[in-house]
Structures are given as structure tokens and as C-alpha cells.
Design an enzyme around this catalytic site. Structure first.
Site, PDB file in Angstrom:
ATOM      1  N   ASP A 163     -37.606  17.058 -69.013  1.00  0.00           N
ATOM      2  CA  ASP A 163     -37.509  18.511 -69.169  1.00  0.00           C
ATOM      3  C   ASP A 163     -38.831  19.095 -69.647  1.00  0.00           C
ATOM      4  OD1 ASP A 163     -34.952  17.781 -68.641  1.00  0.00           O
ATOM      5  OD2 ASP A 163     -34.030  18.871 -70.293  1.00  0.00           O
ATOM      6  N   ARG A 178     -25.143  21.086 -78.612  1.00  0.00           N
ATOM      7  CA  ARG A 178     -25.262  21.807 -77.344  1.00  0.00           C
ATOM      8  C   ARG A 178     -24.271  21.288 -76.307  1.00  0.00           C
ATOM      9  NH1 ARG A 178     -31.559  21.044 -76.421  1.00  0.00           N
ATOM     10  NH2 ARG A 178     -31.081  19.165 -77.615  1.00  0.00           N
ATOM     11  N   ASP A 227     -43.815  16.687 -73.985  1.00  0.00           N
ATOM     12  CA  ASP A 227     -44.156  18.012 -74.517  1.00  0.00           C
ATOM     13  C   ASP A 227     -43.503  18.333 -75.851  1.00  0.00           C
ATOM     14  OD1 ASP A 227     -41.790  20.420 -73.736  1.00  0.00           O
ATOM     15  OD2 ASP A 227     -41.514  18.329 -73.181  1.00  0.00           O
ATOM     16  N   ASP A 246     -41.553  12.142 -70.094  1.00  0.00           N
ATOM     17  CA  ASP A 246     -40.405  12.971 -70.413  1.00  0.00           C
ATOM     18  C   ASP A 246     -40.012  13.709 -69.131  1.00  0.00           C
ATOM     19  OD1 ASP A 246     -38.539  14.495 -71.906  1.00  0.00           O
ATOM     20  OD2 ASP A 246     -40.022  16.095 -72.119  1.00  0.00           O
ATOM     21  N   GLU A 294     -35.204  23.077 -68.396  1.00  0.00           N
ATOM     22  CA  GLU A 294     -34.426  22.316 -69.375  1.00  0.00           C
ATOM     23  C   GLU A 294     -33.019  22.193 -68.781  1.00  0.00           C
ATOM     24  OE1 GLU A 294     -35.272  21.010 -72.374  1.00  0.00           O
ATOM     25  OE2 GLU A 294     -37.360  21.656 -72.285  1.00  0.00           O
ATOM     26  N   SER A 296     -35.635  10.361 -70.786  1.00  0.00           N
ATOM     27  CA  SER A 296     -35.254  11.748 -71.014  1.00  0.00           C
ATOM     28  C   SER A 296     -34.188  11.901 -72.089  1.00  0.00           C
ATOM     29  CB  SER A 296     -34.738  12.357 -69.704  1.00  0.00           C
ATOM     30  OG  SER A 296     -34.247  13.659 -69.901  1.00  0.00           O
TER      31      SER A 296
END
Length: 391
Positions: free
Chosen positions: A183, A226, A337, A181, A190, A269
Site C-alpha cells: 500500500d 479497521r 513508506d 511494502d 490503501e 504487506s
């Protein structure tokens, strides 16, 4: 001439010096010995050398020669008759990697107790590193690795250490791909929040990000929500945000060491290609996949183009990258994560929750709690002396 019931285990210990091993093996070769097993360990210039040989017979002269070799080199030499066959030799071995910052004797004692209490026996201990963490590899003979793993998870939680359990053999050595990953894994940021700073909506975006990473919101829905808040942002803001990205400590060392060892390194990602493409070029990554922001007339439209890289897509991409590399998914290591990394971690041969949320830690194969990417190398059995320190 005296007959000796063999196999015979010869153990020599003392200060290490050049040619000790070759000299002892030379004595045995001249006597017609068949080498069955050998193990050597050096700790602070103190050598322990075990040699298991099979002979039809052996003369007193051979034993005297070995004892004289030990005397001349200030080595203590012991002989032991052992069983012709060993049940231990046929039992499957597992590698238990333990790391901590610090790794105390109390924690190591608890690890040893958990192994023993679940029927395991420690066959070998190798220190992997003392910096930036202390790490040991324990080779364990155990009949019920699942029970041992469960017990070790409890020990890791209680003593604030990290423990990985893997089959010690071809499965471990065959790993050839690491998929990460981005971020809060490869980087400490992020990226959508960096863009939100540029758009003046950081607090709103952070709240949605937190809920998404905790698995409380559908990832695609939260991503689109977002990104819509970024509508109208000029393209130059991407460059400004990219300049603020901070690599996770140990990231360059991690990637450099992996590639020198023959691994391919990929990032998958839920962020954006505008950033992963730069990371790929900067670090020399082999593969990079992310979402594409739509840009019209030099400004973000607030939409993404093409399929979203969500939880399911990350797992698909791991399998696709493995196929391109000509390996099986079981030969891949996945690192992430957030909740949207769970499918990718499960699809790999070793899924590592890196400083992850509790829900991710509970379902990953193993965890790393130290905020440095390079410590993951020790989970792969790499020793500190083999690490490229390029950060």
C-alpha cells in the site's frame, strides 16, 4: 634507447571510433607492457582513455608509435609518470548516487562541496539516466563515510534531491532480492480504504490508517479496529476493490528489470492476501505475504486469521525470504513508506524510504522522493539504457 621511469600513464582523448582501444593495447602488448589499470569514458562520442602500464624500459620507437597512432586517429595523447604505489588505490570507495527531477548544477555543486568538505575525493562520475529523472553515480574515496553521509542528507533536504551512499564493491553488486511494502508503495492505494468505500466507512478507516502509518497507533490494534468495521461485507466487494487498484507508476518496469537482472522480488504487506495474491500473479512476483481476512458464508466476519503482518513480522519475513533464496539479509533491498516498514528497512542491506512519512525518511538508509518505482533502479547502479520500459 631511452629509459623511462615507470609506471606510465597514457591518456588519449578525441572522437570515439571503433578499434581505438584494441589498437592502443596492441601496441603496448608488442612492447611487453604489463597493464596495471585502465579506464574509458565516452561522453557525446568524445572518448577519454586512460591506460596505466608498467615496463622495465621503453624505446623512443614505442612512444613514437603511440604518438603516430594518436595522430592517425586524430587523438590527443599525453604521457605522465606516476607513483609506483598509490594510497588512493588502497582506500575504500563508496558509490554516491544522486537523482533529482530536476537535478540542477547548483544541487550537484552542493553535493560535490559536501563530499570535499568531509574529506572525500570524487574518483569517477557516471551519468545513469536523464529520464524519468536525472541520475548520476559518483565513485568517492573517503575515510569517514558517515560524516559524508550526514552532510549529503542535509544537501538532499535543502535542494529537494535524493542521495544514496553505499560501499562501492561486492556489497553493492551482491544485492539479489527486493522486498516491497504494497500500500502506497507498489500500489498507489490503501486497500483497506478501498474496502471501506464498499462498506461505507471510508472516513473512519482513513483516520485510523493515517495514525497507524505515522506510528501513533500500534499497528495490530489499528488493523483489527479497521477490519472490524468491514464486518458483513460480501466477498464480491473484494473483486470490486481489486479492480480499482492502481499500480504505482514505473512498477511493471521496476519488477521486469529486476527479474531480468536475476533479482527475486517479494511483497510483504500489512494489507490482505486477497490483493497480494492477485498482484503476485499479475506481476510475476516471487513471494507475497499479507494478512488473511476471515470469510464465513460469503461475507467478511471483521476478523483476520492467523498472525498479523506487523512491523516486527515484516522484518522476520524479509529474513525468511532471504533464507529461502539462499542469500544473506544484507543482500536484500527493502522499500516502504510507513512506520510499520522501519524494522524491515533496517534488516536489509539497503532500506529505501519511498515517498515516506518524515519519521521513516529520518531512519531509512536512503530516500526516494519521486513517485515512480523505477527510479529505485538507479539507486542500484542500473543505467537508463538497461531498463525494461514496459509500463
Amino acid at each position: 634507447m631511452s629509459e623511462i621511469q615507470l609506471p606510465l600513464l597514457i591518456r588519449a582523448s578525441g572522437r570515439d571510433r571503433p578499434r581505438l582501444t584494441s589498437e592502443l593495447l596492441g601496441l603496448l602488448a608488442r612492447a611487453g607492457a604489463e597493464l596495471e589499470d585502465m579506464e574509458q569514458l565516452v561522453v557525446r562520442e568524445r572518448l577519454t582513455l586512460d591506460v596505466l602500464v608498467r615496463l622495465e624500459s621503453a624505446s623512443d620507437a614505442l612512444l613514437r608509435d603511440i604518438l603516430y597512432w594518436g595522430f592517425r586517429n586524430e587523438m590527443k595523447v599525453d604521457f605522465e609518470r606516476v607513483e609506483a604505489t598509490s594510497q588512493r588505490a588502497s582506500r575504500r570507495r563508496h558509490a554516491v548516487t544522486v537523482l533529482g527531477q530536476p537535478l540542477t548544477p547548483i544541487a550537484l555543486s552542493a553535493v560535490a562541496d559536501a563530499i570535499s568538505d568531509t574529506g572525500g575525493n570524487i574518483d569517477r562520475i557516471v551519468r545513469l539516466a536523464t529520464q524519468p529523472v536525472t541520475a548520476y553515480d559518483l565513485v568517492v574515496i573517503v575515510d569517514d563515510p558517515d560524516a559524508m553521509r550526514t552532510a549529503l542528507v542535509s544537501v538532499a533536504r535543502e535542494h529537494h534531491i535524493d542521495v544514496a551512499v553505499q560501499v562501492n564493491g561486492l556489497e553493492r553488486r551482491a544485492k539479489r532480492l527486493v522486498v516491497m511494502d504494497v500500500d502506497s508503495t507498489l500500489i498507489a492505494d490503501e486497500v483497506i480504504e478501498l474496502l471501506a468505500d464498499e462498506a461505507g466507512c471510508r472516513a473512519e478507516v482513513e483516520a485510523v490508517t493515517t495514525a497507524a502509518m505515522a506510528g501513533e497507533l500500534d499497528f495490530e490494534t489499528s488493523l483489527r479496529e479497521r477490519v472490524r468495521r468491514l464486518a458483513g461485507l460480501e466477498v464480491a466487494a473484494l473483486d470490486r476493490a481489486a479492480a480499482r487498484i492502481r499500480l504505482t507508476p514505473g512498477a511493471r518496469t521496476f519488477v521486469s528489470t529486476l527479474q531480468r537482472m536475476g533479482f527475486s522480488v517479494a511483497v510483504v504487506s500489512g494489507g490482505f492476501t486477497a490483493f497480494t495474491d492477485r498482484l503476485k500473479a499479475d506481476l510475476g512476483l516471487d513471494h507475497a505475504y499479507a494478512n488473511t481476512l476471515e470469510i464465513v458464508d460469503g461475507r467478511l466476519t471483521g476478523e483476520v486469521v492467523g498472525p498479523v503482518v506487523d512491523r516486527a513480522r515484516k522484518a522476520e519475513l524479509l529474513r525468511e525470504i532471504a533464507a529461502v533464496e539462499g542469500i544473506l539479509p544484507s543482500q536484500a533491498v527493502a522499500v516502504g513508506d510507513g512506520a510499520n516498514d522501519l524494522d524491515m528497512l533496517a534488516a536489509s542491506g539497503l532500506g529505501i524510504a519511498f515517498n515516506a512519512k518524515p519519521a521513516v525518511r529520518a531512519r531509512a538508509h536512503t530516500t526516494v522522493s519521486v513517485p515512480r518505482l523505477d527510479v529505485i533502479l538507479f539507486m542500484l547502479g542500473v543505467r537508463g539504457a538497461e531498463v525494461d520500459h514496459v509500463d
